[in-house]
Enzyme design. Structure first.
Site, PDB file in Angstrom:
ATOM      1  N   ASP A  13       2.155   9.571  -9.166  1.00  0.00           N
ATOM      2  CA  ASP A  13       2.521   8.460 -10.046  1.00  0.00           C
ATOM      3  C   ASP A  13       1.311   7.790 -10.712  1.00  0.00           C
ATOM      4  O   ASP A  13       1.451   6.711 -11.298  1.00  0.00           O
ATOM      5  CB  ASP A  13       3.312   7.397  -9.260  1.00  0.00           C
TER       6      ASP A  13
ATOM      7  N   ASP B 134      10.617  12.951 -11.438  1.00  0.00           N
ATOM      8  CA  ASP B 134       9.888  11.786 -11.957  1.00  0.00           C
ATOM      9  C   ASP B 134       8.507  12.178 -12.482  1.00  0.00           C
ATOM     10  O   ASP B 134       7.965  11.561 -13.402  1.00  0.00           O
ATOM     11  CB  ASP B 134       9.669  10.718 -10.871  1.00  0.00           C
TER      12      ASP B 134
END
Ligand code: GLY
Length: 377
Positions: free
Chosen positions: A99, A160
């Site tokens: 991330d 994601d």
């Protein structure tokens, strides 16, 4: 993509004016914070409670978009404050993971693109190098998450991550070193093969053997269950594949984005209020407004990449955004968040809450429609 009608343009303009009116007092009473959610209508501060949390870049992104909208220096200074607070992530193995894009694209990269300052370049390049180092050569995927709670995640890849790839594409463009882009493309190719199902829905988690790279199975992750269709995951897929097309020109990624978008539009409830999972039981009314906002911004991205056949995606995005404006935005100046009824996941207890990235993508989508957005990707 078709141009907006005068009525649509007026609605975008009015909604951005409401956002500006609200975010000025919200920012003034939240100086120096990194919000994630609200407690009794007031933002928390992750810079104190969890400085390495994965969402800690999004308030910086909100501030940059508001700076682009208003030219108000307060927003620029708050954005830089968020970016500087993220530095403690760079000295923590738990603070760095797949991330990294979500943290440094809306802070360091967006600032560097405008100001060409060396600190932002250094931060973003450290984050990109760390992300590239998570690449698994046997399975051609970027590893998701680190290990905690005794769960072995060495072979985990998640949908994601498609949204984080632009950090690698950017690093290659900036340095002219092709390695970062090669890794992003290898991951995107694995995602094409292993995440997208025949009907256009996508898995959240795919598990590989971390030594041989063999695909071992899939997990429902933050959605309802294995084989289900977590709405935020579908939105990351639409948006992420569109971005990979933008950076590579490879049509297969554009087709993937369209395929997921077509599935999502066919699964969308008539109300355009987005559930947590498109396959959750009919009697469950749990919603996730973040998925609505990310889907809208992803559909706008996709529509912008198409010469024809883009109307249904733009129309879908507008309907999602108008529904949020009318039914799920809190326009009170006394409440810090914009979106309501956001959800972390299906099975946890993070339901009916505000979440900062919902607000970010709602604002970003409107800024894109107005032609004023600062591009973080
Ligand atoms: N990246 C994790 C999530 O969407 O919740």
């Amino acid at each position: 993509m078709r141009t907006l009608t005068d009525t649509e343009k007026a609605w975008v303009q009015e909604t951005l004016e409401k956002i500006e009116k609200k975010i000025i007092p919200v920012t003034e009473r939240n100086r120096d914070r990194i919000p994630y959610t609200t407690i009794d209508g007031r933002f928390d501060d992750k810079s104190i409670s969890d400085p390495c949390w994965w969402t800690n870049g999004f308030w910086g992104g909100v501030m940059w978009q508001l700076y682009a909208l208003t030219g108000n220096e307060m927003f620029r200074l708050e954005a830089i404050g968020v970016e500087e607070k993220l530095d403690q992530n760079l000295m923590s193995t738990q603070g760095l993971d797949h991330d990294n894009g979500f943290k440094w694209l809306p802070t360091s990269v967006i600032r560097y693109k405008q100001e060409k300052n060396e600190e932002s370049l250094n931060r973003a390049m450290l984050a990109a190098n760390n992300m590239a180092g998570r690449f698994n050569l046997a399975g051609n995927f970027i590893r998701a998450w680190n290990n905690w709670d005794d769960v072995d995640r060495r072979g985990f890849a998640i949908i994601d991550c498609m949204m984080n790839l632009p950090l690698l594409y950017w690093a290659s463009e900036e340095t002219t070193d092709p390695r970062f882009k090669m890794i992003a493309v290898a991951h995107a190719d694995t995602a094409l093969k292993s995440f997208i199902r025949e009907d256009g829905s996508v898995n959240h988690i795919v598990v590989f053997d971390p030594f041989t790279g063999k695909q071992e199975g899939t997990l429902g992750g933050q959605g309802y269950g294995e084989g289900s269709s977590w709405t935020r995951g579908q939105s990351w897929g639409i948006y992420g594949f569109a971005l990979s097309y933008r950076y590579t020109g490879e049509k297969k990624y554009l087709e993937a984005s369209k395929k997921i978008a077509d599935y999502v539009l066919s699964a969308m409830p008539e109300s355009f209020l987005v559930p947590i999972d498109y396959r959750q039981p009919k009697e469950v009314s749990l919603e996730d407004s973040t998925a609505a906002a990310i889907t809208a911004s992803g559909l706008i991205e996709l529509a912008g990449l198409l010469d024809e056949d883009s109307d249904k995606y733009l129309d879908g995005a507008l309907k999602l955004l108008k529904t949020l404006d009318e039914k799920r935005c809190n326009w009170s100046l006394d409440t810090d968040n914009l979106l309501e009824k956001c959800a972390v996941d299906y099975h946890g207890d993070g339901h009916n809450m505000s979440i900062i990235y919902g607000d970010y993508y709602f604002i970003e989508a409107l800024m894109k429609l107005s032609g004023k957005a600062l591009r973080i990707f």
